[in-house]
Design a protein around this motif. Structure first.
Motif, PDB file in Angstrom:
ATOM      1  N   HIS B 279      68.689  35.816 -99.349  1.00  0.00           N
ATOM      2  CA  HIS B 279      70.088  36.219 -99.386  1.00  0.00           C
ATOM      3  C   HIS B 279      70.494  36.525-100.821  1.00  0.00           C
ATOM      4  O   HIS B 279      70.093  35.829-101.745  1.00  0.00           O
ATOM      5  CB  HIS B 279      70.974  35.113 -98.828  1.00  0.00           C
ATOM      6  CG  HIS B 279      70.720  34.843 -97.381  1.00  0.00           C
ATOM      7  ND1 HIS B 279      70.225  35.809 -96.548  1.00  0.00           N
ATOM      8  CD2 HIS B 279      70.885  33.733 -96.636  1.00  0.00           C
ATOM      9  CE1 HIS B 279      70.105  35.288 -95.335  1.00  0.00           C
ATOM     10  NE2 HIS B 279      70.486  34.024 -95.365  1.00  0.00           N
ATOM     11  N   ASP B 371      73.383  34.733 -93.715  1.00  0.00           N
ATOM     12  CA  ASP B 371      74.004  35.747 -94.583  1.00  0.00           C
ATOM     13  C   ASP B 371      75.367  36.131 -94.019  1.00  0.00           C
ATOM     14  O   ASP B 371      75.766  37.278 -94.033  1.00  0.00           O
ATOM     15  CB  ASP B 371      73.089  36.969 -94.714  1.00  0.00           C
ATOM     16  CG  ASP B 371      72.632  37.479 -93.362  1.00  0.00           C
ATOM     17  OD1 ASP B 371      72.848  36.787 -92.348  1.00  0.00           O
ATOM     18  OD2 ASP B 371      72.044  38.576 -93.310  1.00  0.00           O
ATOM     19  N   GLU B 428      67.405  29.496 -94.341  1.00  0.00           N
ATOM     20  CA  GLU B 428      67.951  30.849 -94.361  1.00  0.00           C
ATOM     21  C   GLU B 428      67.659  31.568 -93.059  1.00  0.00           C
ATOM     22  O   GLU B 428      66.526  31.585 -92.580  1.00  0.00           O
ATOM     23  CB  GLU B 428      67.347  31.649 -95.529  1.00  0.00           C
ATOM     24  CG  GLU B 428      68.153  31.502 -96.789  1.00  0.00           C
ATOM     25  CD  GLU B 428      67.841  32.580 -97.820  1.00  0.00           C
ATOM     26  OE1 GLU B 428      67.107  33.539 -97.509  1.00  0.00           O
ATOM     27  OE2 GLU B 428      68.347  32.438 -98.938  1.00  0.00           O
TER      28      GLU B 428
END
Lengths: 253, 449
Positions: B279, B371, B428
């Motif tokens: 990200h 994100d 993530e």
């Protein structure tokens, strides 16, 4: 159930000032708030006339939203969800006419406590659309075939209502284009359909189809016209709705 | 199994640990699916990390969202559309408080109560030991399932730096940074290239006399706005159009070249990975202050020596305040590590970062670094957990089939490939890929009409 909401993420509905009228209950709120949603062209005033005060009198804090001008279906749904989420507690959504179409879509977005579709113009299927058009042409051929279809006093009111004063406050915007199927309501709230077999806007068969979609049967008020909340017998449907709500809410505990 | 008399059996009730954003949405969605819920919260109010009154809250006076409002709100309870694109942390807290009140969640939450341990007792049930925060006698209750929502941004990860005892200045973790006044007229070294490190470096540039910003590797620094819209909204438009990754990477480089520009010019290291492989840092102001010489980029810190800070290139800087913005460690002190398949490094291995692989009645909600905002993903995780527990109760055969199918779901379909093997990137996920995976799971568990 849609998890990927690109429309909301990439082009959010532009915010507007929203008119919300309310009649509140003194003291502690024991009942959930009601949010009344009229069709575009009618304002919150149609509910402020009788139903809001009547509901508040029976212990339900009552709110009504005026639909934004020139909004599409997505914008109207956005406004309903915004106002519902701003209420202190989980709300009951009550839509009338095209407002019921907006509510049926908002139910896919917001976990309502319960929902009521009054004289719903859902036009969910092609059959429904033709049936609605047919009924309207029969009752009001000149008004219906305009680009911005109008409703006349015969469609909206039964005899004895002060129809002219009400009609002069209504506007008749273009029909809302509705694409895609009616969403499954999130959190499976109880849904009630109310209407009249003598409604010249929503055919009886349409009421049955909408009610069947929500696995129920319509609650009928013979003799009444489309504008249930303004018509002479306005007290009867709202009392029935509140009775139904009270029963539903106590059933869950 | 024999019941011991001092264990209160809560039967089909589910235990939720934590009343922050993830815990609240878990309670709400479990209730909506018909479960009785007991939620335990060590603090005396809701909001978790977003409640600045809480000791362990990481927020500081100027914390704002870094993902824009539509990508951050709960999907069924939008934030007011009159709010700014990037609301302030106090608005997020009031939003969570209203969410709790709106859905009547308070009556299911036991405040000032912490969970000491949760142990499986066989048959999928759990003995949960709780006690008042800060002591008192403990109590054991038996639950049908446990959902952990204790957050992962509260236990500071502090780097070991040699010679700290000789350093004359002050060393604090970013968790202890609360107010710009702490920076005023000081010589500040900020360690860490994450969003917090960059935010604090920018605040220091406005307050401190000198600012050094120490970063180990190069990242992509994305502005908060592109083409007059929040950058995440513009990016999602590219995803909506299903542009291929290579094309998006090219567009990304072009967009950054036209906005942030080349940061190696100021001495920052070049990114060691392609765009979208981790990200980006979201910060519009860092480049501005680099360009004004208010932030001096420096390499990694090696040690403290002679009252100064020594850098990887041998230079020494004379800082009097060192802020380590080196992130947080997830901690599950109340769970034996093997329950969540945690390795020696403490990293849990969970299906969709949510479902314990060997314990079908144990799940974690909110352990994600997307994100986008984490709230919408936590909501859908909670819905999936609630549906899973309901299906397991109502139709064990179908639940087993779903489990079988899920175990074949390829890891790379929902989890980001690791390019940067540091703790910062453990959880993530790409919000679109992740939500697609959860959507498929939800459809498998759809109630039969």
């Amino acid at each position: 159930m849609t998890l990927l909401r690109f429309d909301d993420w990439t082009s959010p509905v532009p915010p507007v000032e929203r008119e919300v009228l309310s009649r509140l209950v003194e003291g502690e709120d024991l009942q959930p708030p009601l949010l009344f949603v009229p069709g575009p062209g009618m304002g919150a005033w149609v509910f402020a006339e009788h139903w809001l005060t009547h509901a508040a009198g029976r212990g339900f804090p009552a709110y009504a939203l005026t639909p934004r001008e020139n909004g599409d279906l997505r914008a109207h749904v956005h406004d309903v969800v915004q106002v519902a989420a701003a209420l202190p507690r989980q709300a009951v959504l009550i839509g009338h006419g095209t407002g019921a179409l907006v509510v049926s879509r908002a139910l896919g977005r917001y976990p309502a406590r319960a929902a009521v579709l009054a004289a719903p113009v859902l036009a969910a299927s092609v059959t429904d659309r033709w049936a609605t058009l047919g009924a309207a042409v029969k009752a009001n051929p000149l008004g219906t075939l305009r680009r911005r279809p109008r409703l006349n006093h015969k469609q909206l009111f039964s005899a004895g209502t002060d129809a002219d004063a009400y009609l002069s406050r209504m506007t008749f915007p273009r029909r809302l284009a509705a694409r895609g199927p009616v969403p499954r309501p999130v959190a499976s709230p109880p849904v009630l359909v109310v209407g009249s077999p003598d409604d010249r806007v929503v055919p009886r068969k349409s009421l049955d189809r909408v009610a069947t979609h929500y696995a129920g049967a319509p609650l009928l008020f013979p003799g009444m016209a489309h504008a249930l909340m303004l018509d002479t017998g306005w007290a009867e449907p709202i009392d029935a709705v509140l009775d139904w709500l009270t029963k539903q809410l106590s059933a869950v505990g | 199994m024999q019941d011991t008399p001092d264990i209160a059996d809560r039967r089909d009730a589910v235990c939720v640990i934590g009343a922050g954003a993830s815990g609240l949405t878990t309670v709400k969605n479990l209730r909506e699916h018909g479960f009785a819920v007991d939620c335990y919260e060590r603090e005396t109010s809701v909001g978790g990390a977003w409640n600045w009154r809480h000791d362990r809250s990481p927020v500081y006076a100027n914390t704002h969202l870094i993902s824009s409002r539509p990508l951050t709100e709960f999907p069924d309870f939008p934030m007011p559309d009159s709010w700014p694109d990037f609301p302030h942390h106090s608005q997020v807290l009031s939003y969570l408080e209203r969410y709790a009140k709106h859905f009547g969640l308070g009556e299911h939450i036991w405040f000032g109560t912490e969970v000491v341990s949760a142990e499986p007792v066989g048959d999928g049930r759990w003995d949960v030991t709780t006690r008042s925060t800060g002591g008192g006698s403990s109590r054991v209750q038996r639950y049908a399932a446990v959902v952990v929502a204790n957050g992962h941004n509260w236990a500071p990860a502090k780097p070991e730096i040699d010679g700290a005892e000789d350093f004359r200045g002050q060393v604090i973790h970013s968790a202890q940074y609360k107010d710009p006044a702490q920076l005023r007229n000081r010589k500040v070294l900020v360690i860490g290239a994450g969003n917090t490190g960059c935010d604090i470096a920018v605040e220091a540039a406005q307050q401190a006399t000198t600012v050094w910003h120490s970063t180990r590797r190069g990242y992509w620094y994305a502005p908060k706005y592109v083409l007059g819209r929040p950058a995440d909204q513009v990016n999602d438009r590219l995803l909506k159009w299903r542009l291929p990754l290579r094309l998006r990477q090219w567009l990304y480089r072009r967009t950054l070249a036209l906005t942030t520009g080349d940061l190696t010019r100021y001495g920052l290291p070049a990114p060691d990975h392609r765009p979208y492989e981790s990200h980006p840092i979201v910060n519009s102001q860092l480049a501005y202050y680099l360009g004004h010489g208010r932030i001096k980029p420096v390499p990694d810190v090696t040690r403290f020596v002679g009252g100064q800070v020594e850098l990887a290139d041998g230079r020494r800087v004379d800082a009097d305040l060192v802020i380590t913005a080196t992130g947080y460690t997830p901690r599950f002190d109340f769970l034996a590590p093997e329950l969540i398949d945690a390795g020696d490094d403490g990293r849990p291995d969970l299906h969709l970062h949510a479902f314990a692989r060997k314990h079908p009645t144990l799940a974690v909600v909110g352990l994600l670094q997307p994100d986008s905002g984490v709230l919408p993903l936590a909501h859908w995780q909670a819905v999936a957990v609630a549906r899973w527990l309901r299906l397991r109760r109502q139709d064990p055969a179908r639940a087993a089939a779903v489990q079988q199918k899920e175990s074949a779901r390829p890891l790379q379909s929902w989890s980001r490939r690791q390019v940067v093997p540091s703790r910062r990137h453990w959880f993530e996920v790409d919000h679109i890929a992740y939500l697609k995976a959860v959507e498929e799971l939800l459809h498998e568990m759809e109630p039969r009409a």
